[in-house]
Enzyme design. Sequence first.
Site, PDB file in Angstrom:
ATOM      1  N   SER A   1       0.703  -1.163  -0.291  1.00  0.00           N
ATOM      2  CA  SER A   1       0.100   0.682  -0.422  1.00  0.00           C
ATOM      3  C   SER A   1       0.728   1.275  -0.195  1.00  0.00           C
ATOM      4  O   SER A   1       1.950   0.726   0.406  1.00  0.00           O
ATOM      5  CB  SER A   1      -0.819   0.027   1.709  1.00  0.00           C
ATOM      6  OG  SER A   1      -1.602   1.303   1.668  1.00  0.00           O
TER       7      SER A   1
ATOM      8  N   TYR B   1      -2.415   0.642  10.511  1.00  0.00           N
ATOM      9  CA  TYR B   1      -1.842  -0.343   9.501  1.00  0.00           C
ATOM     10  C   TYR B   1      -0.072   0.237   8.908  1.00  0.00           C
ATOM     11  O   TYR B   1      -0.420  -0.513   7.928  1.00  0.00           O
ATOM     12  CB  TYR B   1      -2.852   0.577   8.770  1.00  0.00           C
ATOM     13  CG  TYR B   1      -3.026   0.082   7.568  1.00  0.00           C
ATOM     14  CD1 TYR B   1      -3.536  -1.074   6.816  1.00  0.00           C
ATOM     15  CD2 TYR B   1      -3.083   1.051   6.168  1.00  0.00           C
ATOM     16  CE1 TYR B   1      -3.693  -2.103   5.599  1.00  0.00           C
ATOM     17  CE2 TYR B   1      -3.727   0.238   4.776  1.00  0.00           C
ATOM     18  CZ  TYR B   1      -3.765  -1.026   4.562  1.00  0.00           C
ATOM     19  OH  TYR B   1      -3.563  -1.515   3.314  1.00  0.00           O
TER      20      TYR B   1
HETATM   21  N1  LIG Z   1      -8.349  -0.756  -0.939  1.00  0.00           N
HETATM   22  C1  LIG Z   1      -7.382  -0.074  -1.168  1.00  0.00           C
HETATM   23  O1  LIG Z   1      -8.130   0.871  -1.363  1.00  0.00           O
HETATM   24  C2  LIG Z   1      -5.965  -0.600  -0.708  1.00  0.00           C
HETATM   25  C3  LIG Z   1      -5.051   0.483  -1.289  1.00  0.00           C
HETATM   26  C4  LIG Z   1      -4.419  -0.264  -0.631  1.00  0.00           C
HETATM   27  C5  LIG Z   1      -3.469  -1.660  -0.435  1.00  0.00           C
HETATM   28  N2  LIG Z   1      -4.477  -2.891   0.097  1.00  0.00           N
HETATM   29  C6  LIG Z   1      -4.416  -3.650   0.199  1.00  0.00           C
HETATM   30  O2  LIG Z   1      -4.854  -4.006  -0.970  1.00  0.00           O
HETATM   31  C7  LIG Z   1      -5.340  -5.632  -0.599  1.00  0.00           C
HETATM   32  C8  LIG Z   1      -6.845  -6.343  -1.103  1.00  0.00           C
HETATM   33  O3  LIG Z   1      -7.880  -5.460  -0.003  1.00  0.00           O
HETATM   34  P1  LIG Z   1      -9.308  -4.695  -1.345  1.00  0.00           P
HETATM   35  O4  LIG Z   1      -8.520  -3.075  -1.133  1.00  0.00           O
HETATM   36  O5  LIG Z   1      -9.433  -5.555  -1.760  1.00  0.00           O
HETATM   37  O6  LIG Z   1     -10.117  -5.285   0.478  1.00  0.00           O
HETATM   38  P2  LIG Z   1     -11.042  -6.765   0.126  1.00  0.00           P
HETATM   39  O7  LIG Z   1     -12.208  -6.850  -0.016  1.00  0.00           O
HETATM   40  O8  LIG Z   1     -11.590  -6.391   2.199  1.00  0.00           O
HETATM   41  O9  LIG Z   1     -10.909  -7.415   0.418  1.00  0.00           O
HETATM   42  C9  LIG Z   1      -9.002  -8.723   1.226  1.00  0.00           C
HETATM   43  C10 LIG Z   1      -9.428  -9.792   0.867  1.00  0.00           C
HETATM   44  O10 LIG Z   1      -8.854 -10.481   1.710  1.00  0.00           O
HETATM   45  C11 LIG Z   1      -8.574 -11.743   2.604  1.00  0.00           C
HETATM   46  N3  LIG Z   1      -8.942 -11.930   3.634  1.00  0.00           N
HETATM   47  C12 LIG Z   1      -8.526 -11.105   5.043  1.00  0.00           C
HETATM   48  N4  LIG Z   1      -8.068 -11.639   5.741  1.00  0.00           N
HETATM   49  C13 LIG Z   1      -7.685 -13.134   5.930  1.00  0.00           C
HETATM   50  C14 LIG Z   1      -7.231 -14.318   5.946  1.00  0.00           C
HETATM   51  N5  LIG Z   1      -6.691 -14.306   7.032  1.00  0.00           N
HETATM   52  N6  LIG Z   1      -6.831 -14.729   5.469  1.00  0.00           N
HETATM   53  C15 LIG Z   1      -6.968 -14.720   4.246  1.00  0.00           C
HETATM   54  N7  LIG Z   1      -7.735 -14.341   3.317  1.00  0.00           N
HETATM   55  C16 LIG Z   1      -7.548 -13.175   4.255  1.00  0.00           C
HETATM   56  C17 LIG Z   1     -10.516 -11.622   2.217  1.00  0.00           C
HETATM   57  O11 LIG Z   1     -11.502 -12.376   2.186  1.00  0.00           O
HETATM   58  P3  LIG Z   1     -12.031 -12.882   3.071  1.00  0.00           P
HETATM   59  O12 LIG Z   1     -12.626 -12.176   4.772  1.00  0.00           O
HETATM   60  O13 LIG Z   1     -12.952 -14.402   2.475  1.00  0.00           O
HETATM   61  O14 LIG Z   1     -11.046 -14.045   4.379  1.00  0.00           O
HETATM   62  C18 LIG Z   1     -10.485 -10.902   1.318  1.00  0.00           C
HETATM   63  O15 LIG Z   1     -10.868 -11.174  -0.131  1.00  0.00           O
HETATM   64  C19 LIG Z   1      -4.943  -5.758   1.068  1.00  0.00           C
HETATM   65  O16 LIG Z   1      -3.992  -6.548   1.284  1.00  0.00           O
HETATM   66  C20 LIG Z   1      -5.119  -4.640   1.780  1.00  0.00           C
HETATM   67  O17 LIG Z   1      -4.182  -3.752   2.725  1.00  0.00           O
HETATM   68  C21 LIG Z   1      -5.882  -2.223  -0.338  1.00  0.00           C
END
Ligand SMILES: NC(=O)c1ccc[n+]([C@@H]2O[C@H](COP(=O)([O-])OP(=O)(O)OC[C@H]3O[C@@H](n4cnc5c(N)ncnc54)[C@H](OP(=O)(O)O)[C@@H]3O)[C@@H](O)[C@H]2O)c1
Length: 255
Positions: free
Chosen positions: A137, A150
Amino acid sequence: MAKRALVTGSSSGIGEATVRLFRSHGWDVLAVARREDRLAALADETGATWFRADVTSDDDMAALRAHVESTGPLHALVNNAGGAFGLDSVETGSIDDWQRMFDVNVLGTKRALSALLPSLRRGADEAGSGDIVTITSIAGHIAYENGGGYNAAKFAQHAVVAALRLELNGEPLRVIEIAPGMVKTDFSLVRFAGDQERADAVYAGVEAPLTADDIAEAVVHAVELPPHVNLDLVTVKPVAQAQPYKLARGPLSTR
Ligand SMILES: NC(=O)c1ccc[n+]([C@@H]2O[C@H](COP(=O)([O-])OP(=O)(O)OC[C@H]3O[C@@H](n4cnc5c(N)ncnc54)[C@H](OP(=O)(O)O)[C@@H]3O)[C@@H](O)[C@H]2O)c1
């Protein structure tokens, strides 16, 4: 034979979009997360296979390792599972939230690497190269107020990737970090424990935040480049965002 990618956190958001895009490019994909109903629906729709695993569980990751090893080599690993819990100051933030963030983002990435590097090496021996893409991120590079927990987890995840790249130097394995800015997914809903109003406010008035598909494009592009080209660190932000804390709300227009 099709190459095989494994995407963690693929039941929603960036991971789900990445599974779809890899499949549309002809890759075999193993989708991994905890919510089985969502993984099964994604697999039905795309032809991916799925495996339920919690990246914070040693037992689950041992089972994932055994499953992957028994079903063939791996050519790309996308460490995407992660997220934020809470938005609080260093002084008042909950230790429990901080611990959960460290566990899923940092130790989850480490567990996946330890479990899956042998299969990636098998894939690289067969195909000539392999890829490890980690979704960190911009919060892993620049701190912001009330983001301390975070920030600490994502800075640490960035450090894991940096050390890994040094350790794998000399092997035909690319280590790629993709550091997104604001992406409109369930990220904020999870961060605010299901508070939809608070989650919506994060994106309110922002012209075109990034979508999960935008980051999936970056992942698949990086992996499909010629194998000697390593997109070492890719920062992707919406135009409306100059820094984590510098965000234009309202239509973009010239001054
Ligand atoms: N959205 C943003 O603005 C943003 C910006 C920068 C970086 N990111 C990063 O991008 C990545 C994906 O996030 P996203 O935005 O797509 O959010 P999201 O829609 O909440 O997706 C998160 C995913 O991670 C999985 N997950 C969470 N805890 C887990 C665990 N203990 N074991 C296995 N899977 C797990 C969830 O699935 P389950 O709950 O089914 O396990 C879900 O599929 C993350 O690393 C986040 O920090 C996001």
